[in-house]
Design a protein around this motif. Structure first.
Motif, PDB file in Angstrom:
ATOM      1  N   ALA A 109       0.819  -1.216   0.000  1.00 42.56           N
ATOM      2  CA  ALA A 109       0.000   0.000   0.000  1.00 42.56           C
ATOM      3  C   ALA A 109       0.852   1.265   0.000  1.00 42.56           C
ATOM      4  N   ALA A 141      -6.380   1.412  -4.679  1.00 51.11           N
ATOM      5  CA  ALA A 141      -6.510   0.061  -4.144  1.00 51.11           C
ATOM      6  C   ALA A 141      -7.808  -0.577  -4.616  1.00 51.11           C
ATOM      7  N   ILE A 157      -5.605   0.589   4.078  1.00 47.53           N
ATOM      8  CA  ILE A 157      -5.582   1.462   2.900  1.00 47.53           C
ATOM      9  C   ILE A 157      -5.734   2.922   3.307  1.00 47.53           C
TER      10      ILE A 157
END
Lengths: 600, 303
Positions: free
Chosen positions: A118, A124, A145
């Motif tokens: 990440a 994402a 995230i």
């Protein structure tokens, strides 16, 4: 090939890059989805496919059909277990963009790998199985995230084929996810129902889900606008390496962390606070008129001042915080749990210093998002901590600046990367008094404010939402005051500069997306192929006029589509909008005219 | 480009690679750049030149000579380094050379182990390098997709795929104890097409073997092997035919298959690549020894 190879290469060279992360469990079909993206974007070479077919017969877990997942599972040990256990990077391209996928595992014990993937992602994809909906793991992934500051998220509801492509199931999952995600700051959210195995809504719109009116996955990936996610405002230049090939040249090499720098700019050196001006921005391909992130350049200065690796150049009117103590969200990455009083090495931009973890304010349970008291952090645990360093650091909060807000902590004995951290936007009350010489007035005032508990803020947010309600258009409350959002009083307070810029950024993105859509009717690459000045004129007009009024300028739009900029200029000049637009209209017209032969 | 601050993927990759190369020069006492003379190495050297312009490279290049490289590679290497004022170190396994180890007599496995892997390790030990740049890319091969850009090696030069250091953002952990080292892969995120594109845009000189020409080759187990010198056994040389061929990768000539092609420019090579589509490593014989063979070799210290 339809086009000439030179043309192909010229276009390919101009494509931009999107780094994305996929999160989901082994059973959500994540590897299948990535395999499908790679396969369908036709970058899988023939013999990789041949090898794949051979392997599928031996260890494949899907009887008979191609097992897309096998494309990705690289290491032998993982293949035997049938799961991915580390971060793997995959590459593919379409006619519009290049992509790097960080493929990370879904198991709880591998939070650290997901955090790793990440850290560099612009976007994402969170996968859920349509049969199971939002599960603990979905929440965990989404929390990570948001913790890592990814601004674009796609919730991909996979295996729709196994629930008869039912809209109600998709809607329920979206609803549940939305109610969870309001607590996390994610500015750009998309929902897609798909089947990675059957290919529904991956590249092509699904025939089986006519009710879905949005774009297929690949189309979103190709068009999401990420350049503006970078910070072009606060100039930060950590000096990485000093170039001294001879007595005449002294260049400070580095990568622009954020902001824009131009020759002639006043700069200030941290920590010495000496001032100078930028003389040149040098690269081996010649000097630049300006440099911005993430370019790697070298700066020469007007004055001879002592600067070395680990120093930071900034604009004197826009300073980072300078302190030896700060708070951060820390993710523990090492098998060996945190031991307090260890003198870790902390690496932040190009500076490495000793650091200790003074206090754990709380540990966040990634499943429930609840905060717990903690005296230590173990592998894959996340907590809020106070850190003290032996040398001062020059930093910004992570949410404003990923480069100057992030750091790693290295175990002094094993040299393993024990933890990674994201600095929080609040000065620590434990700041050392001797930092005062480095601290500007605004920061000092913040120092004195008592630290507020984050939990309290969350609860109050829920409370205020309930009491004030959410208003997306200005409206007058019972007291007759004009308010928007959650109780923001428009007449008294208005909005801040930061907030205005945030809105502006959104509006520009929306205008751009709308224009691309409008022009894609003729040719999908048309808008991108227009001269930059024409794009700028169109975006501002679309911004100013809105969708409908802009489309009323159909003759001008048609002329632009035909790339007849002389005609487009005339049409623009004759429009009723131009008659009222005054100075702005004349400026935009001048920009448009730059593209007319003979006018320049 | 929609935004004046939008960068092309190639510009972004170049910036990332330059930053990585500078980081190594700043943080390590004794780095070296492994130079294979191939196209990826050529890109790597150009990036390093850019990273330190207007100065020279602050580290030498090291070529591990297996003594079975194509002759054109060696002459290219020497000319290139001389013209660019680059310090070049050449190392080979003297013992293996004395024993006459080679692919024809000992097979690809023994040759690769003795003349490449062992030679590399003894070369690194001889000079005590603490960091070594390599031109590997993650899109080349499955086990490479998971390797870090800064990849830790223990005292035995071994890679432990299950215990890699986490690598986040662009902050690289460069700390090691004496005897340990880091392999650094600045073009990890480049694809094969990116490399060709960069060679084209930057006009980087390449070994002519990459471009199609009529060459004398023999067919062996489905591979077209160049007749590069007298050491190729006579019974093979008798089967030699002239064909228009080029090489997708360069290594030891008996282990590197040519492909039939008429592509004599980068543009034509890319065109072939996009239409014919054969992944580049397939012409390297060593990868086919066993499944996961590259991973096995990497654990043992091979690049």
């Amino acid at each position: 090939m339809d086009i000439d190879i030179n043309e192909f290469l010229n276009r390919d060279e101009q494509k931009d890059l999107l780094r994305l992360l996929t999160a989901g469990s082994v059973d959500d079909g994540k590897s299948t989805l990535i395999g499908r993206l790679l396969y369908d974007s036709k970058l899988l070479y023939e013999d990789q496919l041949a090898a794949l077919k051979r392997d599928s017969r031996r260890v494949g877990s899907v009887g008979g059909e191609i097992d897309y997942a096998l494309l990705l599972d690289g290491l032998q040990a993982e293949r035997e277990q049938g799961i991915t256990i580390d971060v793997a990077y995959r590459y593919f391209a379409t006619s519009k963009r290049k992509f790097i996928i960080a493929d990370t595992p879904g198991h709880e014990q591998y939070t650290r790998n997901m955090v790793t993937g990440a850290s560099t992602a612009n976007l994402a994809i969170v996968l859920v199985d349509a049969r199971n909906g939002v599960i603990d793991q979905t929440r965990r992934h989404t929390f990570i995230i948001s913790l890592l500051g990814i601004k674009h998220v796609i919730l991909a509801v996979n295996k729709m084929d196994l629930v008869d492509y039912r809209e109600s199931i998709f809607n329920n999952i979206c609803h549940e996810y939305r109610s969870f995600i309001t607590r996390l700051k994610i500015p750009d959210l998309h929902f897609i129902p798909l089947s990675a195995l059957k290919g529904d809504n991956v590249v092509e719109k699904s025939e089986s889900m006519q009710w879905y009116t949005g774009q297929p996955l690949l189309e979103i990936l190709e068009n999401v606008y990420v350049t503006s996610d970078r910070n072009f405002i606060d100039f930060r230049y950590p000096v990485q390496y000093v170039l001294r090939p001879d007595a005449d040249f002294r260049g400070f090499a580095g990568t622009i962390a954020s902001g824009v720098v131009r020759p002639g700019d006043d700069i200030l050196v941290l920590p010495s606070r000496k001032k100078s001006k930028v003389k040149n921005i040098t690269t081996s391909d010649g000097n630049l008129k300006e440099a911005f992130p993430p370019l790697s350049v070298a700066l020469t200065l007007e004055d001879e001042i002592d600067i070395s690796r680990g120093d930071m150049l900034v604009h004197p009117d826009n300073m980072p915080r300078t302190a030896r103590s700060f708070e951060a969200m820390l993710v523990w990455m090492d098998e060996k749990p945190m031991a307090k009083n260890t003198a870790f090495f902390l690496k932040h931009t190009t500076r490495t210093t000793r650091a200790s973890i003074d206090q754990i304010r709380y540990r966040t349970d990634v499943n429930s998002l609840r905060k717990h008291e903690a005296s230590s952090l173990a592998l894959n645990e996340i907590g809020r901590v106070t850190i003290t360093t032996s040398q001062p650091l020059f930093f910004d909060p992570y949410m404003k600046n990923h480069t100057t807000g992030s750091f790693i902590m290295i175990d002094p004995i094993t040299n393993f990367t024990a933890a990674v951290g994201m600095i929080i936007d609040r000065p620590s009350i434990n700041d050392q008094p001797n930092d005062e010489i480095f601290t500007d007035r605004a920061t000092k005032k913040e120092h004195q404010e008592h630290a507020q508990d984050a939990t309290l803020k969350n609860i109050v947010a829920q409370q205020l939402l309930a009491h004030e309600g959410l208003k997306l258009k200005p409206c007058r409350g019972e007291d007759g005051k004009l308010t928007i959002g959650v109780g923001r009083r428009l007449e008294e307070r208005g909005i801040s500069e930061d907030e205005a810029l945030f809105l502006l950024n959104n509006d520009i993105s929306a205008s751009l997306a709308d224009l691309k859509k409008l022009f894609a009717a003729t040719d999908s690459d048309l808008f991108a192929s227009l001269p930059e000045t024409v794009q700028r004129v169109l975006i501002e007009m679309r911004f100013f006029l809105g969708s409908d009024a802009f489309r009323n300028h159909s003759r001008m739009i048609r002329a632009v589509q035909d790339k007849d900029f002389a005609l487009a200029t005339r049409e623009m000049e004759q429009s009723s909008w131009f008659a009222k637009a005054g100075e702005r209209g004349r400026k935009l017209l001048a920009l448009m005219k730059e593209n007319v032969r003979g006018e320049r | 480009m929609q935004n004046r601050y939008a960068l092309s993927h190639l510009a972004e990759l170049e910036a990332e690679s330059i930053a990585i190369i500078r980081e190594v020069a700043a943080e390590f006492a004794n780095p070296v750049m492994l130079y294979s003379i191939g196209k990826d190495s050529s890109v790597l050297v150009r990036l390093a030149q850019k990273a330190f312009a207007p100065g020279k490279l602050p580290f030498p290049l090291l070529h591990i000579d297996s003594k079975w490289k194509f002759r054109e590679m060696i002459s290219f290497r020497d000319t290139f380094c001389r013209e660019h004022g680059i310090e070049l170190l050449v190392h080979f396994n003297q013992e293996g050379y004395n024993q006459g180890i080679g692919p024809f007599s000992h097979g690809s496995k023994v040759h690769t182990d003795v003349m490449k892997t062992q030679a590399l390790l003894s070369g690194l030990d001889k000079y005590g390098f603490d960091a070594a740049f390599g031109g590997a890319r993650r899109d080349e091969e499955k086990s490479r997709a998971k390797e870090r850009i800064f990849s830790f090696r223990d005292r035995m030069h071994q890679w432990d795929p299950k215990n890699q250091r986490p690598e986040l953002w662009s902050i690289y952990n460069t700390r090691i104890n004496p005897g340990e080292s880091i392999r650094v892969f600045p073009i990890s995120n480049w694809t094969e097409l990116d490399v060709w594109q960069y060679l084209r845009v930057e006009k980087i000189p390449l070994v002519p073997l990459y471009f199609a020409a009529e060459r004398e080759v023999v067919e062996q187990n489905g591979n077209l092997i160049l007749v590069d010198d007298e050491r190729m056994p006579l019974e093979l040389r008798r089967k030699a035919v002239r064909k228009m061929v080029r090489f997708r990768t360069l290594g030891c000539y008996p282990l590197t298959g040519a492909v039939e092609s008429t592509a004599d420019t980068i543009e034509k090579i890319v065109e072939e690549m996009m239409t014919v589509s054969k992944s580049e490593r397939t012409t390297r014989v060593i990868d086919f020894d066993q499944e996961g063979s590259m991973e096995q070799k990497k654990r043992e210290g091979y690049f």
